[in-house]
Scaffold this motif. Structure first.
Motif, PDB file in Angstrom:
ATOM      1  N   GLU A  50     -24.534   0.455  -2.037  1.00  0.00           N
ATOM      2  CA  GLU A  50     -24.671   1.826  -2.549  1.00  0.00           C
ATOM      3  C   GLU A  50     -23.567   2.090  -3.570  1.00  0.00           C
ATOM      4  OE1 GLU A  50     -26.155   4.952   0.257  1.00  0.00           O
ATOM      5  OE2 GLU A  50     -25.519   3.486   1.765  1.00  0.00           O
ATOM      6  N   ASP A  51     -23.738   1.508  -4.738  1.00  0.00           N
ATOM      7  CA  ASP A  51     -22.728   1.645  -5.786  1.00  0.00           C
ATOM      8  C   ASP A  51     -22.961   2.871  -6.660  1.00  0.00           C
ATOM      9  OD1 ASP A  51     -21.086  -0.608  -5.248  1.00  0.00           O
ATOM     10  OD2 ASP A  51     -22.678  -1.896  -6.009  1.00  0.00           O
ATOM     11  N   TRP A  52     -23.691   3.816  -6.160  1.00  0.00           N
ATOM     12  CA  TRP A  52     -23.939   5.042  -6.906  1.00  0.00           C
ATOM     13  C   TRP A  52     -22.970   6.142  -6.470  1.00  0.00           C
ATOM     14  CZ3 TRP A  52     -29.140   3.532  -4.748  1.00  0.00           C
ATOM     15  CH2 TRP A  52     -29.184   3.705  -3.360  1.00  0.00           C
ATOM     16  N   ARG A  53     -22.641   7.001  -7.399  1.00  0.00           N
ATOM     17  CA  ARG A  53     -21.801   8.174  -7.133  1.00  0.00           C
ATOM     18  C   ARG A  53     -22.419   9.359  -7.863  1.00  0.00           C
ATOM     19  NH1 ARG A  53     -20.455   4.590  -4.417  1.00  0.00           N
ATOM     20  NH2 ARG A  53     -18.368   3.725  -4.041  1.00  0.00           N
ATOM     21  N   PHE A  54     -22.347  10.540  -7.259  1.00  0.00           N
ATOM     22  CA  PHE A  54     -22.928  11.738  -7.866  1.00  0.00           C
ATOM     23  C   PHE A  54     -21.892  12.851  -7.911  1.00  0.00           C
ATOM     24  CE2 PHE A  54     -26.584   9.304  -6.773  1.00  0.00           C
ATOM     25  CZ  PHE A  54     -27.565   9.674  -7.677  1.00  0.00           C
ATOM     26  N   VAL A  55     -21.894  13.582  -9.009  1.00  0.00           N
ATOM     27  CA  VAL A  55     -21.043  14.763  -9.144  1.00  0.00           C
ATOM     28  C   VAL A  55     -21.940  15.939  -9.516  1.00  0.00           C
ATOM     29  CG1 VAL A  55     -19.095  15.836 -10.326  1.00  0.00           C
ATOM     30  CG2 VAL A  55     -19.088  13.356  -9.915  1.00  0.00           C
ATOM     31  N   ALA A  56     -21.939  16.979  -8.697  1.00  0.00           N
ATOM     32  CA  ALA A  56     -22.721  18.186  -8.966  1.00  0.00           C
ATOM     33  C   ALA A  56     -21.787  19.262  -9.504  1.00  0.00           C
ATOM     34  CB  ALA A  56     -23.415  18.666  -7.696  1.00  0.00           C
ATOM     35  N   ILE A 121     -27.415  24.796 -22.073  1.00  0.00           N
ATOM     36  CA  ILE A 121     -27.042  23.935 -20.967  1.00  0.00           C
ATOM     37  C   ILE A 121     -26.071  24.606 -19.991  1.00  0.00           C
ATOM     38  CG2 ILE A 121     -25.115  22.816 -22.174  1.00  0.00           C
ATOM     39  CD1 ILE A 121     -27.694  21.101 -19.857  1.00  0.00           C
ATOM     40  N   GLU A 122     -25.186  25.461 -20.493  1.00  0.00           N
ATOM     41  CA  GLU A 122     -24.234  26.127 -19.592  1.00  0.00           C
ATOM     42  C   GLU A 122     -24.923  27.084 -18.621  1.00  0.00           C
ATOM     43  OE1 GLU A 122     -21.914  25.720 -23.549  1.00  0.00           O
ATOM     44  OE2 GLU A 122     -23.970  26.128 -22.900  1.00  0.00           O
ATOM     45  N   ARG A 123     -26.144  27.496 -18.945  1.00  0.00           N
ATOM     46  CA  ARG A 123     -26.855  28.449 -18.097  1.00  0.00           C
ATOM     47  C   ARG A 123     -27.576  27.786 -16.928  1.00  0.00           C
ATOM     48  NH1 ARG A 123     -30.776  31.798 -21.660  1.00  0.00           N
ATOM     49  NH2 ARG A 123     -30.865  33.060 -19.748  1.00  0.00           N
ATOM     50  N   VAL A 124     -27.711  26.474 -16.973  1.00  0.00           N
ATOM     51  CA  VAL A 124     -28.378  25.752 -15.887  1.00  0.00           C
ATOM     52  C   VAL A 124     -27.521  25.866 -14.622  1.00  0.00           C
ATOM     53  CG1 VAL A 124     -29.246  23.530 -15.103  1.00  0.00           C
ATOM     54  CG2 VAL A 124     -29.442  24.163 -17.525  1.00  0.00           C
ATOM     55  N   PRO A 125     -28.094  26.245 -13.504  1.00  0.00           N
ATOM     56  CA  PRO A 125     -27.292  26.467 -12.291  1.00  0.00           C
ATOM     57  C   PRO A 125     -26.476  25.258 -11.841  1.00  0.00           C
ATOM     58  CG  PRO A 125     -29.471  27.450 -12.041  1.00  0.00           C
ATOM     59  CD  PRO A 125     -29.498  26.671 -13.314  1.00  0.00           C
ATOM     60  N   VAL A 126     -27.084  24.059 -11.870  1.00  0.00           N
ATOM     61  CA  VAL A 126     -26.378  22.869 -11.398  1.00  0.00           C
ATOM     62  C   VAL A 126     -26.622  21.706 -12.362  1.00  0.00           C
ATOM     63  CG1 VAL A 126     -25.953  21.297  -9.466  1.00  0.00           C
ATOM     64  CG2 VAL A 126     -26.820  23.610  -9.011  1.00  0.00           C
ATOM     65  N   LEU A 127     -25.548  21.071 -12.762  1.00  0.00           N
ATOM     66  CA  LEU A 127     -25.639  19.843 -13.562  1.00  0.00           C
ATOM     67  C   LEU A 127     -25.195  18.694 -12.669  1.00  0.00           C
ATOM     68  CD1 LEU A 127     -24.020  21.065 -16.911  1.00  0.00           C
ATOM     69  CD2 LEU A 127     -26.452  21.038 -16.287  1.00  0.00           C
ATOM     70  N   VAL A 128     -26.119  17.805 -12.375  1.00  0.00           N
ATOM     71  CA  VAL A 128     -25.833  16.681 -11.485  1.00  0.00           C
ATOM     72  C   VAL A 128     -25.678  15.421 -12.332  1.00  0.00           C
ATOM     73  CG1 VAL A 128     -26.647  15.282  -9.562  1.00  0.00           C
ATOM     74  CG2 VAL A 128     -27.101  17.747  -9.587  1.00  0.00           C
ATOM     75  N   PHE A 129     -24.581  14.704 -12.110  1.00  0.00           N
ATOM     76  CA  PHE A 129     -24.325  13.474 -12.854  1.00  0.00           C
ATOM     77  C   PHE A 129     -24.480  12.275 -11.929  1.00  0.00           C
ATOM     78  CE2 PHE A 129     -22.505  16.680 -15.464  1.00  0.00           C
ATOM     79  CZ  PHE A 129     -22.709  16.227 -16.762  1.00  0.00           C
ATOM     80  N   ALA A 130     -25.383  11.386 -12.316  1.00  0.00           N
ATOM     81  CA  ALA A 130     -25.573  10.132 -11.589  1.00  0.00           C
ATOM     82  C   ALA A 130     -24.679   9.079 -12.235  1.00  0.00           C
ATOM     83  CB  ALA A 130     -27.037   9.706 -11.645  1.00  0.00           C
ATOM     84  N   HIS A 194     -18.888   4.942 -13.943  1.00  0.00           N
ATOM     85  CA  HIS A 194     -19.353   5.388 -15.257  1.00  0.00           C
ATOM     86  C   HIS A 194     -20.577   6.291 -15.125  1.00  0.00           C
ATOM     87  CE1 HIS A 194     -16.730   2.287 -16.925  1.00  0.00           C
ATOM     88  NE2 HIS A 194     -17.218   1.485 -15.999  1.00  0.00           N
ATOM     89  N   PRO A 195     -20.613   7.394 -15.885  1.00  0.00           N
ATOM     90  CA  PRO A 195     -21.791   8.259 -15.865  1.00  0.00           C
ATOM     91  C   PRO A 195     -22.972   7.553 -16.536  1.00  0.00           C
ATOM     92  CG  PRO A 195     -20.292   8.969 -17.586  1.00  0.00           C
ATOM     93  CD  PRO A 195     -19.588   7.868 -16.838  1.00  0.00           C
ATOM     94  N   ILE A 196     -24.140   7.645 -15.919  1.00  0.00           N
ATOM     95  CA  ILE A 196     -25.344   7.021 -16.460  1.00  0.00           C
ATOM     96  C   ILE A 196     -26.291   8.071 -17.020  1.00  0.00           C
ATOM     97  CG2 ILE A 196     -27.325   5.543 -15.947  1.00  0.00           C
ATOM     98  CD1 ILE A 196     -24.593   4.143 -15.843  1.00  0.00           C
ATOM     99  N   THR A 197     -26.415   9.199 -16.348  1.00  0.00           N
ATOM    100  CA  THR A 197     -27.288  10.255 -16.843  1.00  0.00           C
ATOM    101  C   THR A 197     -26.881  11.594 -16.232  1.00  0.00           C
ATOM    102  OG1 THR A 197     -29.602  10.946 -17.170  1.00  0.00           O
ATOM    103  CG2 THR A 197     -29.032  10.007 -15.035  1.00  0.00           C
ATOM    104  N   MET A 198     -27.212  12.652 -16.937  1.00  0.00           N
ATOM    105  CA  MET A 198     -27.057  14.012 -16.428  1.00  0.00           C
ATOM    106  C   MET A 198     -28.433  14.509 -16.008  1.00  0.00           C
ATOM    107  SD  MET A 198     -25.596  17.405 -18.421  1.00  0.00           S
ATOM    108  CE  MET A 198     -26.811  17.326 -19.764  1.00  0.00           C
ATOM    109  N   VAL A 199     -28.476  15.212 -14.876  1.00  0.00           N
ATOM    110  CA  VAL A 199     -29.727  15.791 -14.389  1.00  0.00           C
ATOM    111  C   VAL A 199     -29.534  17.299 -14.215  1.00  0.00           C
ATOM    112  CG1 VAL A 199     -31.490  15.733 -12.583  1.00  0.00           C
ATOM    113  CG2 VAL A 199     -30.253  13.639 -13.174  1.00  0.00           C
TER     114      VAL A 199
END
Length: 231
Positions: A50-56, A121-130, A194-199
């Motif tokens: 499980e080499d994934w990390r997430f930041v919300a 983009i700042e108005r989006v409630p949550v920005l999740v980074f994979a 490393h960040p791969i994508t923003m959700v």
């Protein structure tokens, strides 16, 4: 808690890249993000690690800093190259390069939709980074590249499917990692991650999403080898 869409076929065929229909005014509960990510953890992974990390991200100042990066990414990878008629970008993104009025109109809608998200983009409630904690592959193809993306992309897509089933919309905004180092600083990622994508995540203004037009299977599928006809 939102009502769950239990029909897996409906979820699979109606999970769209949502931008204009995101509800910026409705808060997203942290427990919904956590529940969807816990479901997504069942996704396939490379080497059973499980080499994934997430930041919300929900903090306004954090989102403002990310917004600056996202707008500069749009400028550097879309607006300027299209304005300067750089061949690779024109071929990939310019609506005028698509065949037929319907295809050109669809591509223009997509560009307008992306720009709408860039501007809001700042108005989006949550920005999740994979993010991936795997070592970065040395080559784009072969070597460790398949395993690198073959872990983080499945869990991210499973996360998006879980969101859709609960009435939330999202989009895999990969272009933002054009400024990966700056993002890593903002997110305080550990060294080697490393960040791969923003959700971007929000409830949607409507639940009425439909199948998107796609190529016929006989254009994308062959049996045994590509030179044979599709059955």
């Amino acid at each position: 808690m939102p009502k769950v869409i239990a029909d897996i076929d409906e979820v699979l065929t109606t999970t769209r890249s949502v931008r204009r229909k995101l509800d910026f005014d409705r808060p997203v509960e942290p427990e919904v993000i956590e529940e969807c990510l816990a479901l997504a953890q069942q996704a396939t992974m490379g080497s059973n690690q499980e080499d994934w990390r997430f930041v919300a991200v929900t903090d306004a100042a954090q989102k403002a800093a990310i917004g600056e990066i996202y707008r500069d990414t749009w400028l550097q990878t879309v607006e300027i190259p299209l304005r300067d008629r750089r061949p690779a970008t024109v071929a990939r993104l310019d609506p005028g390069e698509r065949g037929g009025d319907a295809a050109r109109a669809r591509q223009q809608r997509i560009l307008d939709s992306v720009k709408y998200l860039v501007d809001n983009i700042e108005r989006v409630p949550v920005l999740v980074f994979a993010c991936s904690a795997k070592p970065v592959p040395r080559t784009v193809l072969g070597d460790a590249a398949s395993g690198y993306y073959g872990s983080i992309i499945p869990i991210t897509w499973s996360f998006q499917l879980a969101l859709r089933s609960r009435g939330l919309g999202s989009v895999m905004a990969t272009a933002v990692v054009f400024h990966a180092e700056r993002l890593s600083e903002i997110l305080a990622l550990p060294e080697g991650t490393h960040p791969i994508t923003m959700v971007p995540v929000a409830y949607t203004k409507t639940l009425d999403f439909k199948r998107a037009p796609r190529r016929p299977l006989n254009e994308i599928l062959r049996w045994e080898r590509w030179g044979s006809d599709a059955a």
